[in-house]
Design a protein around this motif. Structure first.
Motif, short mmCIF file in Angstrom:
data_model
loop_
_atom_site.label_atom_id
_atom_site.label_comp_id
_atom_site.label_asym_id
_atom_site.label_seq_id
_atom_site.Cartn_x
_atom_site.Cartn_y
_atom_site.Cartn_z
N UNK A 317 32.45 30.58 -7.73
CA UNK A 317 32.45 30.76 -6.27
C UNK A 317 33.55 31.76 -5.92
N UNK A 318 33.28 32.64 -4.97
CA UNK A 318 34.28 33.62 -4.55
C UNK A 318 34.47 33.57 -3.04
N UNK A 319 35.62 34.06 -2.62
CA UNK A 319 35.88 34.22 -1.20
C UNK A 319 36.64 35.53 -1.00
N UNK A 320 36.25 36.28 -0.01
CA UNK A 320 36.95 37.51 0.37
C UNK A 320 37.06 37.53 1.89
N UNK A 321 38.17 38.05 2.37
CA UNK A 321 38.38 38.07 3.82
C UNK A 321 39.17 39.30 4.23
N UNK A 322 38.79 39.83 5.37
CA UNK A 322 39.54 40.89 6.04
C UNK A 322 40.11 40.31 7.32
N UNK A 323 41.29 40.79 7.70
CA UNK A 323 41.88 40.25 8.94
C UNK A 323 42.66 41.34 9.67
N UNK A 368 45.02 43.25 6.77
CA UNK A 368 44.98 43.20 5.33
C UNK A 368 43.75 42.49 4.81
N UNK A 369 43.83 42.08 3.54
CA UNK A 369 42.71 41.43 2.88
C UNK A 369 43.24 40.35 1.94
#
Length: 729
Positions: A317-323, A368-369
């Motif tokens: 399982x993966x998670x990626x986020x931009x903010x 960022x990320x």
């Protein structure tokens, strides 16, 4: 006030809350690629947790933590801020400037203040990059959009943002709802406090769901003129399938609060005029005391997050986020008898001194990320992750009025604070029979560039290695034991550079715990030893804008025992006591007293009580009715590090009564929930915070130097009330 926010990384401008809708709907095309049309609720719920799994502890992790669900927070969520809602958790001490839990509120955990508590929102850092503080006043009514909260005490797991030197608080926002809903909540009470909340969700349709909240909170405050006017919002667009979860989130708020950070120094006023607030005080030409009407703090902050959680197989399982966070605001002050030259202003007909009004601004961007990749089997759990974030801050001040003339556009200082924060980590948990072995390795780099009229230009680089190791042993199905060792490093704050305390800190944290679980009793007990090098401890003093001043103490430690339990006495009675006993000491603390440096030996660290005890007794005579008595005891504290009686903050024991009743209707209206809260039930007069300062006076006795001590205190409200109703549609 209409505030214009400008991003530093691009040339476009985003105005106020328009950015909320722009971001939410612009994200929709990004999530149309997924083709899944079916879903499994259990698997989707697991994906929902992926957004915080990188920073959140699990059952077998050898970490000391407490979870709090939205259901547990809801009965008390009547307008007070998040720290106040967490007040009864273990080792937590809270305070509020206005005295009634609305406006600027703060929390300490194991004696560590908010700038030393790492806070993340869905795994995204929330602490201000420069001050490292957490200002929940910028997120009004955020508790209404939370799904759950986890408070880790000690170093805990590797996380994003500044190092945890007392605790980590990670918050998960509201998850998607399969069915449409709407809620209207209104509450009010003492000191003109009122909260109005509208929330709704579309339910899941063709894999999409939208939920939203709008809130307004206002209060006059217990302290004179300590008013608050707060607006908050939350929008969340979800795309949900069995293997994919994409969340586009926008939230934020705007606050205007009258300053109440000065406290009371006069003992007589503390006894007889506990609501006195010196903020904005000045004397007119007749010598009469006046108060400036606009001695206020004004700030708006908007957060945007885009999360993608993907289940690639049963194991991966993966998670990626931009903010991206944009913020801009100022505080305004009336200043008497200021030297005009200090503000780059000309004299007026020979007058070099003048009363004036100044504004101090902060305009910042944070973006960022973050990412994580998780491999999990029944016995193995491995996670790789990290983050790269950039902060761009502009600090500037303006004079908007003098008693002789109104100056043209004037900036008497113009400074920057830019910070890059990069970290990578690897976490692994392996089960060997009854033994679980845990390792967590993090490498973090910080690049900080700053200018100020208070300190020389800064261009520093910090490189930190933060390992954590632990064991968890399941003795049987009821008893388990764990041991933990963790290292944390932390860079100085902007204010620390101003105070000359520029050394990074290091913490070695040792934890040893026992957990007992049965059908009716859950008990967690842990002993901790936190050994610091160059710990930045609170001196007790405040700077000219009400922020606490820290100093490097050399060597120091905290050692203690925490016990937390949930005991079901019957189907109707539950008690939830917790207790912390600790010793918190500076080693060989050196202090200049009466003009001479003295080694005071081991002294107590400021704002570190020996005893913090909490309890909740809940009685539910029927399913729809709940009555809870919350109790909190905090023992004596010193507000400085020299064990001076003048710096002592007296112990207090406060009780709150909370009542909640849900009236089921199911005819157009699902239910109405009535809630009431009596704070400080027994009307105790107490102070939960204060400040302590010293200065050398060399004129009282010729040829000698005398150290003068002073202190101020923040009175909290006596008995006060809040009540409200939530209509669920």
């Amino acid at each position: 006030m209409k505030t214009l926010f400008t991003t530093k990384s691009t040339n476009y401008k985003v105005q106020g809350t328009k950015a909320v809708l722009i971001t939410a709907f612009c994200c929709l095309p990004l999530i149309g690629f997924a083709q899944e049309t079916t879903k499994d609720t259990t698997k989707v719920n697991q994906l929902e947790e992926v957004t915080v799994s990188a920073v959140r502890a699990k059952g077998k992790n050898p970490v000391t933590f407490t979870n709090l669900s939205k259901k547990e927070m809801a009965p008390r969520n009547l307008g007070q801020d998040i720290p106040i809602l967490l007040n009864y958790l273990p080792s937590v001490v809270t305070t509020t400037d206005a005295g009634n839990g609305v406006g600027y509120t703060y929390m300490r955990v194991r004696g560590a203040d908010g700038s030393r508590i790492n806070v993340t929102l869905n795994g995204i850092p929330f602490n201000d990059s420069e001050s490292q503080g957490t200002f929940f006043v910028n997120l009004p009514d955020f508790a209404s959009s939370l799904e759950s909260v986890q408070l880790q005490r000690g170093v805990g797991l590797s996380t994003n943002g500044a190092g945890a030197f007392g605790a980590s608080l990670n918050m998960q926002t509201k998850s998607y709802q399969e069915k449409a809903y709407a809620e209207i909540a209104n509450s009010g009470g003492s000191f003109g406090t009122r909260k109005h909340t509208l929330a709704f969700g579309t339910g899941l349709h063709n894999n999409f769901e939208l939920n939203a909240r709008l809130s307004n909170i206002a209060s006059d405050g217990f302290v004179d003129r300590a008013s608050s006017n707060l607006f908050g919002y939350f929008f969340n667009v979800n795309y949900v399938t069995e293997k994919t979860l994409i969340k586009a989130i926008a939230f934020g708020g705007k606050e205007k609060t009258y300053q109440a950070w000065y406290g009371i120094e006069d003992p007589e006023k503390l006894r007889n005029d506990r609501t006195f607030n010196p903020a904005g005080m000045y004397f007119d030409e007749n010598g009469s005391m006046q108060f400036y009407d606009d001695e206020t703090d004004n700030y708006a902050q908007n957060h945007f997050q885009l999360h993608w959680s993907q289940k690639w197989s049963d194991k991966w399982v993966s998670n990626a986020a931009l903010h991206y966070t944009i913020g801009k605001g100022y505080f305004e002050q009336y200043r008497e008898d200021e030297t005009l030259a200090d503000y780059n202003l000309p004299d007026f007909q020979g007058n070099a001194i003048s009363d004036l009004v100044r504004k101090r601004w902060l305009d910042n961007d944070f973006f960022g990320a973050v990412f994580s990749l998780n491999y999990k089997t029944p016995k193995t759990d491995v996670m790789l992750g990290g983050a790269a974030n950039r902060y761009l801050g502009d600090h500037f001040g303006e004079v908007v009025w003098t008693q002789y003339y109104v100056p043209a556009a004037n900036r008497y200082y113009n400074n920057i604070g830019n910070k890059d924060d990069v970290n990578v980590y690897a976490k692994a948990s392996q089960q060997f029979g009854k033994l679980n072995v845990f390792a967590d390795l993090q490498y973090r780099m910080v690049f900080y560039e700053a200018t100020s009229f208070r300190f020389d230009d800064v261009n520093d680089t910090f490189r930190f290695f933060n390992p954590k190791l632990g064991l968890n042993f399941d003795f049987n199905d009821k008893h388990s034991f764990y041991g933990y060792f963790g290292v944390a490093n932390k860079e100085p704050r902007r204010d620390d550079y101003e105070n000359g305390s520029t050394k990074p800190e290091r913490l070695f944290d040792y934890e040893l715990g026992w957990k007992y679980q049965s059908k009716k009793v859950n008990i967690s007990a842990n002993a901790f030893y936190m050994n610091y090098q160059n710990q930045l401890v609170l001196t007790g003093a405040l700077n000219d804008v009400g922020s606490p001043i820290f100093t490097n103490s050399g060597k120091s430690y905290r050692v203690g025992l925490e016990v937390e339990s949930v005991i079901a006495l019957s189907d109707k009675w539950i008690v939830n006591p917790n207790v912390t006993f600790s010793q918190n000491k500076n080693r060989d603390f050196v202090f200049q007293r009466d003009g001479v440096l003295q080694n005071l030996g081991n002294t107590t660290i400021a704002f570190s009580p020996d005893w913090v005890i909490g309890n909740r007794i809940t009685y539910s005579p029927v399913k729809a009715l709940q009555l809870s008595l919350f109790s909190k005891f905090v023992s004596n504290q010193y507000m400085g590090n020299i064990d001076s009686d003048r710096s002592k903050l007296d112990a207090y024991f406060v009780n709150d009564l909370n009542v909640s009743y849900e009236w089921k209707i199911n005819k157009g209206v699902k239910s109405i929930v009535f809630s009431a809260l009596i704070n400080n039930l027994f009307n105790l007069e107490y102070e939960s915070n204060g400040y302590f300062y010293t200065y050398d006076d060399d004129w009282t006795t010729p040829g000698s130097v005398t150290t003068i001590e002073g202190a101020g205190f923040y009175p909290q409200a006596g008995i006060n009330f809040l009540a409200g109703a939530t209509i669920k549609l």
